[in-house]
Every structure is written in structure tokens, then in C-alpha cells.
Write a protein that holds these residues in place. Structure first.
Motif, mmCIF file in Angstrom:
data_model
loop_
_atom_site.group_PDB
_atom_site.id
_atom_site.type_symbol
_atom_site.label_atom_id
_atom_site.label_comp_id
_atom_site.label_asym_id
_atom_site.label_seq_id
_atom_site.Cartn_x
_atom_site.Cartn_y
_atom_site.Cartn_z
ATOM 1 N N ALA A 1 46.168 46.814 30.286
ATOM 2 C CA ALA A 1 46.851 47.774 31.152
ATOM 3 C C ALA A 1 45.933 48.221 32.273
ATOM 4 O O ALA A 1 44.717 48.349 32.099
ATOM 5 N N HIS A 2 46.546 48.439 33.425
ATOM 6 C CA HIS A 2 45.897 49.138 34.534
ATOM 7 C C HIS A 2 46.824 50.289 34.891
ATOM 8 O O HIS A 2 47.931 50.076 35.389
ATOM 9 N N ALA B 1 51.409 47.079 32.628
ATOM 10 C CA ALA B 1 50.930 46.193 31.566
ATOM 11 C C ALA B 1 50.942 44.755 32.063
ATOM 12 O O ALA B 1 51.841 44.341 32.808
ATOM 13 N N TYR B 2 49.942 44.002 31.655
ATOM 14 C CA TYR B 2 49.828 42.584 32.013
ATOM 15 C C TYR B 2 49.581 41.782 30.744
ATOM 16 O O TYR B 2 48.792 42.188 29.882
ATOM 17 N N VAL B 3 50.217 40.620 30.655
ATOM 18 C CA VAL B 3 49.984 39.733 29.523
ATOM 19 C C VAL B 3 49.082 38.593 29.962
ATOM 20 O O VAL B 3 49.154 38.134 31.115
ATOM 21 N N LEU B 4 48.215 38.141 29.066
ATOM 22 C CA LEU B 4 47.304 37.033 29.358
ATOM 23 C C LEU B 4 47.906 35.739 28.826
ATOM 24 O O LEU B 4 48.349 35.683 27.680
ATOM 25 N N ARG B 5 47.922 34.730 29.699
ATOM 26 C CA ARG B 5 48.472 33.431 29.290
ATOM 27 C C ARG B 5 47.879 32.336 30.169
ATOM 28 O O ARG B 5 47.951 32.424 31.394
ATOM 29 N N GLY C 1 44.934 31.446 31.105
ATOM 30 C CA GLY C 1 43.936 31.789 32.108
ATOM 31 C C GLY C 1 44.428 32.617 33.266
ATOM 32 O O GLY C 1 43.746 32.738 34.291
ATOM 33 N N THR C 2 45.623 33.208 33.127
ATOM 34 C CA THR C 2 46.177 34.059 34.179
ATOM 35 C C THR C 2 46.731 35.337 33.544
ATOM 36 O O THR C 2 46.853 35.438 32.326
ATOM 37 N N ALA C 3 47.082 36.286 34.402
ATOM 38 C CA ALA C 3 47.715 37.525 33.961
ATOM 39 C C ALA C 3 49.081 37.635 34.624
ATOM 40 O O ALA C 3 49.247 37.281 35.800
ATOM 41 N N ARG C 4 50.062 38.138 33.860
ATOM 42 C CA ARG C 4 51.415 38.323 34.386
ATOM 43 C C ARG C 4 51.850 39.761 34.114
ATOM 44 O O ARG C 4 51.771 40.226 32.974
ATOM 45 N N LYS C 5 52.335 40.425 35.145
ATOM 46 C CA LYS C 5 52.782 41.799 34.983
ATOM 47 C C LYS C 5 54.058 41.842 34.154
ATOM 48 O O LYS C 5 54.978 41.046 34.349
ATOM 49 N N TRP C 6 54.111 42.783 33.216
ATOM 50 C CA TRP C 6 55.251 42.938 32.316
ATOM 51 C C TRP C 6 56.280 43.886 32.898
ATOM 52 O O TRP C 6 55.937 44.859 33.592
ATOM 53 N N SER C 7 57.567 43.641 32.607
ATOM 54 C CA SER C 7 58.639 44.598 32.885
ATOM 55 C C SER C 7 59.710 44.419 31.821
ATOM 56 O O SER C 7 59.690 43.440 31.059
ATOM 57 N N PHE C 8 60.669 45.330 31.750
ATOM 58 C CA PHE C 8 61.751 45.198 30.771
ATOM 59 C C PHE C 8 62.594 43.954 31.029
ATOM 60 O O PHE C 8 63.257 43.451 30.120
ATOM 61 N N ALA C 9 62.558 43.441 32.264
ATOM 62 C CA ALA C 9 63.341 42.252 32.611
ATOM 63 C C ALA C 9 62.576 40.957 32.379
ATOM 64 O O ALA C 9 63.170 39.878 32.369
ATOM 65 N N GLY C 10 61.251 41.042 32.194
ATOM 66 C CA GLY C 10 60.477 39.827 31.990
ATOM 67 C C GLY C 10 59.118 39.913 32.645
ATOM 68 O O GLY C 10 58.627 41.001 32.999
#
Length: 215
Positions: A154-155, A159-163, A165-174
Motif C-alpha cells: 500500500a501507498h 493498494a497494489y498487487v505484485l505480479r 515483476g510489476t505492480a498493479r493498482k487494485w480497485s473493486f472493479a479489478g
């Protein structure tokens, strides 16, 4: 109006239209008369992840789903299994026996426990998950490459998920498009995923992802 039963990676419960791929519970934490949450946010330390369809059973969310018209467990919903694990839940032994057995087995491997049991997992998670009082650990961007896929950070409130070698920002939609870890270099980061769950992920437990993680 959406019910307040949608979980974010911080373990907080929201009222939003999206439901996601999984349901689960923390015990009975709602009033079936008003279909609203009680003041408490859990009723027991076993926070579980369930499938939305099982043996043709149909439940009325936040209704009276126990014999005699009593309130049953409060149906909570997650974008995917990754989100549920980050919030401190683990697979259910009733509707996901194989997944639950694997999770506990990996837990035993991670901590050198010859005969691991679900209550051992629950006890550790209850001390670590943010929504039950756990303290998130700080983590620096250069350290992210050493964490397993499915870990969330988290920043601030994001929230960001790691996958891969990258990070993806999380939302309720995906999940949003991937960004490189160095894009997070100048931000104070903290771990959202409980340390116990990270250890289980390191042992090879592969969580179910929302399709947007593949984009």
C-alpha cells in the motif's frame, strides 16, 4: 442500495455494487432485520474464503439463513482470492477442502510444523491482519522483487498487487495496467498481505486472480 459486505485489501467492509469472484465470512456480524452490519467486524478468528456456488445452495445475503429463521454467517465478497488472502482470510474447509488442505500444508512447510492445523493458521493471521489490529511493515521498492506474486502493498489508501515483476493498482472493479517497481521508489510503502500468508505464497500456493490481472 448495495449491502455493506464488500472487502478491500485492507480488510475494511464497503457498500459497492461489485461483488467479485469469491464470498466468505468472519462469523455473524449483521442484523438480518435491517441488513446492516453490527458494530463488530468479526465474530471469531477464523476468517474464511468460500466459493459463490456450492451444491446448489442459495443464500439471502445478510438474511436469516439458519434454521429457525436465525441470522447465519454474514456473506462478504472479494474481487478475487488474492484480495481475500490480503485481507487476512484463508480457504474454507467445507466448500474448498482441497484448497484449504493445501493452504494449511504449505503453512506447515513454511514454519516447519509437522502436523499443521487450521486453528494454528487462524491464530497467527488474527495477530497480523490489519482489520484485527495487525501493524503493517514498511517495505522499500527495491525489496519488492523478493516478494512472491500475489503479495499486496500500500501507498496511502492505494493498494497494489505484485505480479511478474510489476505492480498493479487494485480497485473493486479489478487491476490497473502494470507499472515497474521503480515507479514506486519515492513513495513510503507498507505490506498489506499478512506475513503468514506471504510465507504460504512463497511455498507455492497459487491464488485465484481476477481476469483483469491478465490484461
Amino acid at each position: 442500495m448495495p449491502l455493506q459486505n464488500r472487502i478491500d485489501p485492507f480488510g475494511a467492509i464497503h457498500a459497492v455494487p461489485e461483488r467479485g469472484l469469491f464470498t466468505g465470512n468472519r462469523g455473524i456480524i449483521h442484523d438480518p432485520e435491517t441488513k446492516t452490519l453490527l458494530r463488530k467486524r468479526w465474530a471469531l478468528p477464523a476468517w474464511i474464503i468460500c466459493v459463490c456456488q456450492f451444491r446448489g445452495v442459495r443464500r439471502e445475503p445478510m438474511g436469516r439463513n439458519r434454521p429457525g429463521g436465525k441470522a447465519g454467517w454474514t456473506e462478504l465478497f472479494f474481487l478475487d482470492e488474492v484480495t481475500a488472502l490480503t485481507a487476512g482470510h484463508r480457504p474454507c474447509f467445507f466448500c474448498q477442502r482441497e484448497r484449504a488442505t493445501e493452504f494449511v500444508k504449505r503453512f506447515g512447510e513454511a514454519f516447519g510444523i509437522a502436523e499443521p492445523r487450521a486453528p494454528m493458521v487462524d491464530k497467527r493471521l488474527h495477530k497480523e491482519r490489519l482489520a484485527s489490529g495487525g501493524c503493517p511493515l514498511a517495505v522499500a521498492a527495491p525489496e519488492l522483487g523478493g516478494l512472491p506474486d500475489g503479495t499486496m502493498i500500500a501507498h496511502g489508501d492505494a493498494a497494489y498487487v505484485l505480479r511478474a515483476g510489476t505492480a498493479r493498482k487494485w480497485s473493486f472493479a479489478g487491476y490497473a495496467s502494470p507499472i515497474a517497481f521503480d515507479r514506486l521508489d519515492d513513495r513510503p510503502l507498507r505490506l498489506l498481505t499478512p506475513a503468514t500468508t506471504i510465507a504460504v505464497l512463497r511455498q507455492g500456493f497459487a491464488p485465484v486472480w481476477h481476469p483483469t490481472a491478465e490484461a
